[in-house]
Write a protein that holds these residues in place. Sequence first.
Motif, short mmCIF file in Angstrom:
data_model
loop_
_atom_site.label_atom_id
_atom_site.label_comp_id
_atom_site.label_asym_id
_atom_site.label_seq_id
_atom_site.Cartn_x
_atom_site.Cartn_y
_atom_site.Cartn_z
N MET A 60 0.88 -1.03 0.09
CA MET A 60 -0.03 -0.09 0.15
C MET A 60 0.77 1.35 0.10
O MET A 60 0.66 2.40 -0.72
N THR A 61 2.10 1.09 0.70
CA THR A 61 2.73 2.27 0.59
C THR A 61 3.44 2.56 -0.67
O THR A 61 3.68 3.55 -1.08
N VAL A 62 3.77 1.35 -1.19
CA VAL A 62 4.28 1.62 -2.82
C VAL A 62 3.26 2.45 -3.65
O VAL A 62 3.63 3.35 -4.47
N LEU A 63 2.08 1.75 -3.51
CA LEU A 63 0.87 2.37 -4.20
C LEU A 63 0.79 3.93 -4.03
O LEU A 63 0.61 4.66 -4.87
N ILE A 110 -7.07 -2.62 -6.60
CA ILE A 110 -7.90 -3.57 -6.40
C ILE A 110 -7.31 -4.97 -7.24
O ILE A 110 -7.67 -6.06 -6.77
N PHE A 111 -6.80 -4.92 -8.45
CA PHE A 111 -6.21 -5.81 -9.17
C PHE A 111 -4.89 -6.24 -8.98
O PHE A 111 -4.17 -6.92 -9.48
N VAL A 116 -3.33 -5.78 -2.12
CA VAL A 116 -2.52 -4.51 -1.77
C VAL A 116 -2.47 -4.53 -0.29
O VAL A 116 -1.35 -4.16 0.10
N VAL A 117 -3.12 -4.95 0.59
CA VAL A 117 -3.14 -4.93 1.81
C VAL A 117 -3.00 -6.19 2.30
O VAL A 117 -3.24 -7.35 2.09
N ARG A 118 -1.79 -6.24 3.32
CA ARG A 118 -1.37 -7.58 3.87
C ARG A 118 -2.09 -7.72 5.26
O ARG A 118 -2.11 -6.93 6.27
#
Length: 185
Positions: A60-63, A110-111, A116-118
């Motif tokens: 999520m941080t990278v995104l 989403i894809f 994306v969330v651990r």
Amino acid sequence: MSPSRPRQQFLPARPRSEIATAVAVGVAIVGGTVLLIWLMRPGASGVAGSGGLFNRQPRMTVLVVLTAAVLGGLVLWVRRGRRRLKRLGERGTIVVGSAAVIVVAVVGGIFWPDGVVRHWPKAPKLTNPPVTNPASVPSTTSATSTGPTTTARTGTTVTSPPTTVSPATKPPIASSSTTPTTKGR
């Protein structure tokens, strides 16, 4: 007396806009450094999913960082390059472009392969075993021990030293029912 010098208007060495820009950049550098230290702080040793956001949710941080970088690049590209939609103007182009970047980021989240969330497993609660004071535990080896006593005046508990067990109360030694044989008889 000598004649006084004519007063001249004060001319600053730097314009105020340059000073304000330098102060803003300095504050941004310090604030960004503090933010990165907070986001990258290490977690507790052996506990998964603890620490800063970079350690807990790296995907999520990278995104979010990539989305922010693309938004910043979009704003710079529109403001510096004079590339904008003619009907919308500069602000409209930035708003429409930002909305498109955010939609692409949400769809990418989403894809994202494997999500994306651990989700970290819940950490077990550590409980300490009860601590017993060996001086307050009554002795079980003594047959004549009276155990702890309470004094009437102060209300404190006094433990007496363990007494020795008399030979009459010792348990008998287990004897073997077979008689030993001697070799060579």
